[in-house]
Each structure stands twice: as structure tokens, then as C-alpha cells.
Design an enzyme around this catalytic site. Structure first.
Site, PDB file in Angstrom:
ATOM      1  N   ASP A  97       0.779  -1.242   0.000  1.00  0.00           N
ATOM      2  CA  ASP A  97       0.000   0.000   0.000  1.00  0.00           C
ATOM      3  C   ASP A  97       0.807   1.286   0.000  1.00  0.00           C
ATOM      4  OD1 ASP A  97       1.127   0.044   2.487  1.00  0.00           O
ATOM      5  OD2 ASP A  97      -0.705  -0.422   3.576  1.00  0.00           O
ATOM      6  N   HIS A 213       4.557   5.322  13.652  1.00  0.00           N
ATOM      7  CA  HIS A 213       4.971   6.187  12.540  1.00  0.00           C
ATOM      8  C   HIS A 213       3.826   6.704  11.670  1.00  0.00           C
ATOM      9  CE1 HIS A 213       4.570   2.328  10.430  1.00  0.00           C
ATOM     10  NE2 HIS A 213       4.374   3.038   9.340  1.00  0.00           N
ATOM     11  N   ARG A 215       0.862   8.418   9.582  1.00  0.00           N
ATOM     12  CA  ARG A 215       0.460   9.818   9.379  1.00  0.00           C
ATOM     13  C   ARG A 215      -0.756  10.204  10.237  1.00  0.00           C
ATOM     14  NH1 ARG A 215       3.235   9.093   4.855  1.00  0.00           N
ATOM     15  NH2 ARG A 215       4.113  10.891   3.802  1.00  0.00           N
ATOM     16  N   HIS A 245      11.193   5.628  14.245  1.00  0.00           N
ATOM     17  CA  HIS A 245      11.130   5.780  12.783  1.00  0.00           C
ATOM     18  C   HIS A 245      11.798   7.093  12.386  1.00  0.00           C
ATOM     19  CE1 HIS A 245       9.311   6.181   8.799  1.00  0.00           C
ATOM     20  NE2 HIS A 245       8.843   4.946   8.897  1.00  0.00           N
TER      21      HIS A 245
END
Ligand code: UD1
Ligand code: UDP
Length: 371
Positions: A97, A213, A215, A245
Site C-alpha cells: 500500500d 509512525h 500519518r 522511525h
């Protein structure tokens, strides 16, 4: 002889593509294989390439500091055009993805090769969570010719979107193949990375392993999660180990939040072998990662998931993960419960992994031989 181009760009794609690359290279009489990395990630990708001894034929070296989705997408589409024209593949393999996956799929569709999508069919049906991965998956499914789904549920999702069922093959997830290979190597070899890591750990404290990590957690979610974890270390005598990360939207604020807490150890991203060793040593894993949710049940580790919604419902149904989102109370309560309720903890460690038995890559390559 079929000409194959395998394309990936980030750490998790590399881990999950490694078993496919191994199988393709074991079958040189059937396949001429080329490997292209976009290097959407750099250091974190290179750690995986080193561990699995993968040498790319093409390296687009695309990563820039704090990159944005638009530039990343357009750079990959433009650069992949040249790679496709040079390698002239019959089949292109993409995984999952990421922006690398979606942009490469579009470039492949324009060029005209057949597209094989590994880890196909995962859905939340919420186009903002995970962002932008949900839409990357949907677009890739409609560009792909062959869909290798990890579970029956993922296959059903694809069929609901009018994907031809004859092109969907359920194989399990190649992450389990990678994990089992890694566990075997870790048990039979010594690694400097593991020795260095073990020197950092407090021997007399339980380990909670943390990764984060996504968004959707940047900003407010991250603040709430950090507050919860700081509070947790005041309530109970554990060490939280967090390989941070490299995304600056994570790296900078978590160092601000946790920098002074001696019970939260912030370390650099770990090479795969050291990370797997640490998962195995941890009591509980708290994460927003997709791959770690799939790996942890094979090591008998309970997972608390820092997401509001998951595209991996099988693990919730199997009881191997608990969704806690960025809810402070839930994060603290569920962690305390797992630390103190021995029966509940024990039951979670015994559960079956719904993501496969380590033969996914073999099944995928067997299918490819016969099309
Ligand atoms: C990407 C994927 C996400 C996946 C994650 C795995 C997209 C849109 N997102 O998100 O699905 O879960 O990778 O980790 O494709 N950086 C480095 N060195 C590295 C890697 C990253 O410095 O080795 C920094 C760079 O500043 C880079 C930033 O992190 O610009 C963001 O990388 P990016 O790939 O855009 O996003 P991720 O959050 O890593
Ligand atoms: N991982 C690793 N080193 C680390 C953290 C994670 O090798 O320091 C591995 C982990 O075992 C899993 C994968 O990276 O296979 C997960 O990657 P990430 O969480 O970045 O992405 P996601 O799976 O959420 O897309």
C-alpha cells in the site's frame, strides 16, 4: 522464460518481498528476475537489503528529507517509465500500500506489463485511515492483473469490488515466511546488532516494545500516546524500548516528549534481526505498524494497536491484538491489565496466527509458473 521486475521502496515492502525474490532466484530456469528499489526509504531499506543479501539491479534513490506525497508520486511515475522501458518485463511485482506501490502500478499499467499485487485486498473502507494507504490499495487493486491475498477475508473484499475471482489467490502473508527465516538465522548465528542492543537493556525490567509512525497519529494523536506512555512508566516498573522511525514528523516530537524519561529508551531503527530478537524478548508490543501486527502472534506476543481502525480484522477476531487508538485511558488500562492479569496474558500468547504458515512465497511462485 518469463521476465519479472520486482519493485519496492520502503522497509516493510522489502521484508515482505524478500521471500518472493528468494523463490524467483531459486527458479532461474523459469524466470529472469530484475529488482528495482525506488528507495522511498534509504537507511531503513538498506538495513533490510543487507540482512536478506538483496542486490538491486536498479536503485532510483528517490528519498528526500521530509518528502511530500505529490513529489514522491510524480518522481516514481516518471522514473519507473525508464526502468520499464529498459527491463521490458512481462510481469511486475508490487507489494501492499505504499506510494511506491501505487505509483509503480500506474506506470506499469501505462507501459502494458501484467501487474502482480502481493498482500492484496486489505481494506478499512475509510479513505483517511490509514492515509494514504487505503486509497493506494484500492487503486492498485484496480490496476493489477493478479491479486495475491493473505486471507479469505481479503479475497472477499476484492470480489465485492468486482475483481475477477479467478485472478485472486489466497496464500497467507509473505511476512511470516520472512519472519521464520529470520528467527532461524537469529537462533543459529550471532549478530553484533543483537549484542549491542542487549547491552542497552535493563536486565531486571520487563520490556514493552513500542513503534509508531503512521500519518494519522502525527500531531495530536502522537501527543496523547506519548502522555499515556509517560504516565505508564510512573505507574509500573517497566522499560519501554522504542526504535524511532526516521520520519521527522515522528523523530523530532518523540525526542521532545520522551527525552527525559529514563524508562523510555529511544533508539535508532533496528536491523531486522535485532528487531525480531527484541520482539521475542518483549512482554507486550504497542504499535501502529501493519507488519508487526502480523508478525507478533507467531512469537506469542500480545499487541496493542495504536489505530482507531484496522485493515487487519483477522487479528482482532483471533484475539491476538487489541485496538486502543490514541485513547490515553485505553492505552494505560489495557497495558496494566496485560501486565497483571496472568490468565488474560497467557491466553493471548497461545493464539493461532491468522496470517499464514510461512509458505506464501512458494505458493505465489508456483502459481506464476503456471500462468
Ligand atoms: C511509508 C509508507 C507507509 C509505511 C511506512 C513504513 C507511504 C505513503 N507510506 O511511510 O505506508 O507504513 O513507510 O515505515 O508510502 N526517512 C529517512 N530514512 C529512511 C526512511 C524515512 O530519513 O530510511 C524519513 C525521510 O525524511 C522521509 C520521511 O522519513 O522523507 C518519510 O518517509 P515516507 O516513506 O514518505 O513516509 P513513511 O512515514 O516512512
Ligand atoms: N522493523 C524493523 N526494525 C525496526 C522496526 C520494525 O526491522 O526498528 C520491521 C518489523 O519487524 C516489520 C516491519 O519492519 O516487519 C514493519 O515496518 P513499519 O512498521 O515501518 O511499516 P508497516 O508495516 O506499518 O507498513
Amino acid at each position: 522464460m518469463k521476465k519479472i521486475l520486482v519493485v519496492f521502496g520502503t522497509r516493510p515492502e522489502a521484508i515482505k518481498m524478500a521471500p518472493i525474490i528468494k523463490e524467483l532466484l531459486l527458479n532461474k530456469e523459469y524466470f529472469e528476475t530484475k529488482i528495482c528499489v525506488t528507495a522511498q526509504h534509504r537507511e531503513m531499506l538498506d538495513q533490510v537489503l543487507n540482512f536478506f543479501e538483496i542486490i538491486p539491479d536498479y536503485d532510483l534513490n528517490i528519498m528526500t528529507h521530509n518528502q511530500n506525497l505529490s513529489t514522491l508520486t510524480s518522481d516514481i511515475i516518471l522514473k519507473m517509465k525508464g526502468i520499464l522501458e529498459d527491463s521490458k518485463p512481462d510481469y511486475v511485482f508490487v507489494h501492499g500500500d505504499t506510494t511506491t506501490t501505487m505509483a509503480t502500478s500506474l506506470a506499469t499499467y501505462y507501459y502494458g506489463s501484467k501487474l502482480c499485487h502481493i498482500e492484496a485486498g486489505l481494506r478499512t473502507y475509510n479513505k483517511r485511515a490509514p492515509f494514504p494507504e487505503e486509497i493506494n490499495r484500492v487503486l492498485t487493486s484496480h490496476l493489477a492483473d493478479y491479486h495475491f491475498a493473505p486471507t479469505e477475508g481479503a479475497k472477499e473484499n476484492l470480489i465485492k469490488e468486482n475483481i475477477n475471482p479467478d485472478t485472486v489467490i489466497v496464500t497467507g502473508n509473505t511476512v511470516i515466511d520472512a519472519l521464520l527465516t529470520c528467527v532461524d538465522k537469529v537462533r543459529n548465528h550471532t549478530f553484533q546488532s543483537i549484542e549491542d542492543l542487549s547491552n542497552l537493556l535493563d536486565e531486571d525490567k520487563e520490556i514493552i516494545l513500542l513503534t509508531m509512525h503512521r500519518r494519522e497519529n502525527h500531531g495530536e494523536g502522537l501527543e496523547l500516546i506519548c502522555e499515556a506512555l509517560n504516565e505508564l512508566t510512573e505507574k509500573t516498573n517497566v522499560q519501554i524500548v522504542y526504535p524511532v522511525h526516521k520520519n521527522p514528523n515522528i523523530y523530532v516530537p518523540v525526542h521532545d516528549f520522551f527525552g527525559k524519561n529514563k524508562n523510555i529508551k529511544l533508539i535508532e531503527p533496528l536491523p531486522y534481526e535485532a528487531f525480531v530478537w527484541l520482539m521475542d524478548k518483549a512482554k507486550i508490543i504497542i504499535t501502529d505498524s501493519g507488519g508487526i501486527q502480523e508478525e507478533a502472534p507467531s512469537l506469542g506476543k500480545p499487541v496493542l494497536v495504536l489505530r482507531e481502525i484496522t485493515e487487519r480484522p483477522e487479528s482482532v477476531v483471533a484475539g491476538t491484538v487489541i485496538i486502543v487508538g490514541s485513547n490515553k485511558k485505553k492505552i494505560i488500562d489495557e497495558t496494566m491489565e496485560l501486565l497483571h492479569n496472568k490468565d488474560k496474558y497467557h491466553n493471548m500468547t497461545l493464539l493461532h496466527n491468522p496470517y499464514g504458515d510461512g509458505t506464501a512465497a512458494k505458493q505465489i511462485i508456483k502459481y506464476l509458473k503456471n500462468i
